[in-house]
Design a protein around this motif. Structure first.
Motif, short mmCIF file in Angstrom:
data_model
loop_
_atom_site.label_atom_id
_atom_site.label_comp_id
_atom_site.label_asym_id
_atom_site.label_seq_id
_atom_site.Cartn_x
_atom_site.Cartn_y
_atom_site.Cartn_z
N ASP A 26 23.89 99.17 4.48
CA ASP A 26 22.88 99.79 5.33
C ASP A 26 22.05 100.85 4.62
N LYS A 27 22.41 101.21 3.41
CA LYS A 27 21.66 102.23 2.69
C LYS A 27 20.33 101.65 2.21
N PRO A 28 19.27 102.45 2.30
CA PRO A 28 17.98 101.99 1.79
C PRO A 28 18.03 101.72 0.28
N ALA A 29 17.17 100.85 -0.19
CA ALA A 29 17.16 100.46 -1.60
C ALA A 29 16.91 101.66 -2.52
N TYR A 30 16.04 102.58 -2.11
CA TYR A 30 15.75 103.73 -2.98
C TYR A 30 16.97 104.65 -3.10
N ILE A 31 17.80 104.72 -2.07
CA ILE A 31 19.04 105.51 -2.15
C ILE A 31 20.00 104.83 -3.13
N GLU A 32 20.11 103.52 -3.04
CA GLU A 32 20.96 102.77 -3.96
C GLU A 32 20.50 102.98 -5.41
N LYS A 33 19.19 102.98 -5.61
CA LYS A 33 18.64 103.18 -6.96
C LYS A 33 18.96 104.58 -7.47
N GLN A 34 18.81 105.58 -6.61
CA GLN A 34 19.15 106.96 -6.99
C GLN A 34 20.64 107.07 -7.30
N ALA A 35 21.47 106.44 -6.46
CA ALA A 35 22.92 106.49 -6.66
C ALA A 35 23.29 105.83 -8.00
N ASP A 36 22.64 104.70 -8.31
CA ASP A 36 22.88 104.03 -9.59
C ASP A 36 22.53 104.95 -10.76
N SER A 37 21.37 105.56 -10.67
CA SER A 37 20.89 106.43 -11.75
C SER A 37 21.82 107.62 -11.95
N LEU A 38 22.18 108.29 -10.86
CA LEU A 38 23.07 109.44 -10.97
C LEU A 38 24.45 109.04 -11.49
N THR A 39 24.93 107.90 -11.03
CA THR A 39 26.25 107.43 -11.47
C THR A 39 26.23 107.13 -12.97
N GLN A 40 25.16 106.56 -13.47
CA GLN A 40 25.05 106.29 -14.91
C GLN A 40 25.09 107.59 -15.71
N ILE A 41 24.39 108.59 -15.23
CA ILE A 41 24.36 109.89 -15.91
C ILE A 41 25.76 110.49 -15.95
N TYR A 42 26.39 110.54 -14.78
CA TYR A 42 27.74 111.11 -14.70
C TYR A 42 28.75 110.28 -15.50
N SER A 43 28.62 108.96 -15.44
CA SER A 43 29.57 108.08 -16.11
C SER A 43 29.60 108.35 -17.62
N LYS A 44 28.43 108.56 -18.21
CA LYS A 44 28.35 108.86 -19.64
C LYS A 44 29.03 110.18 -19.97
N LYS A 45 28.88 111.16 -19.09
CA LYS A 45 29.43 112.48 -19.36
C LYS A 45 30.91 112.60 -19.00
N LEU A 46 31.35 111.83 -17.97
CA LEU A 46 32.72 111.96 -17.49
C LEU A 46 33.65 110.86 -17.98
#
Length: 119
Positions: A26-46
């Protein structure tokens, strides 16, 4: 009796799991895109594992939706207070996904990656 309990537990898990998957859809596509982007950033650091990556993305998406609702509903100081509350809840949910060391680093870098508000 044990079989009944096991069947009941299995059905409960199936219902809860289905509800989580449905909410993700049910999440809008732009929220999914933001979540993907933030997760990639955190994933590299964590150094997130694949399972952590998925749970992290789900949590980020959920809290991006809450953040957007606050941004629309509140103004001024009240908005900042509510955004702070959402940020604290998000951190709390991340503590269940991350190891202790990952969570400590997450807390240190979160404000630079996800500031509560931009001036």
């Amino acid at each position: 009796m044990k079989q009944f309990t096991l069947v009941l537990a299995f059905l409960l898990c199936a219902v809860v799991g289905q509800a989580q998957v449905q909410y993700l859809k049910d999440k809008p596509a732009y929220i999914e895109k933001q979540a993907d982007s933030l997760t990639q950033i955190y994933s590299k650091k964590l150094g997130l594992t694949p399972k952590q990556d998925l749970l992290f993305k789900t949590n980020i998406g959920d809290y991006l939706v809450l953040r957007e609702e606050v941004e629309k509903k509140y103004k001024g100081t009240e908005k900042l207070n509510e955004l702070y509350k959402v940020s604290k809840k998000e951190s709390g949910s991340m503590s269940e996904v991350l190891t202790e060391q990952q969570f400590e680093l997450y807390e240190k870098i979160k404000s630079s990656i996800q500031p509560i508000a931009r001036l």
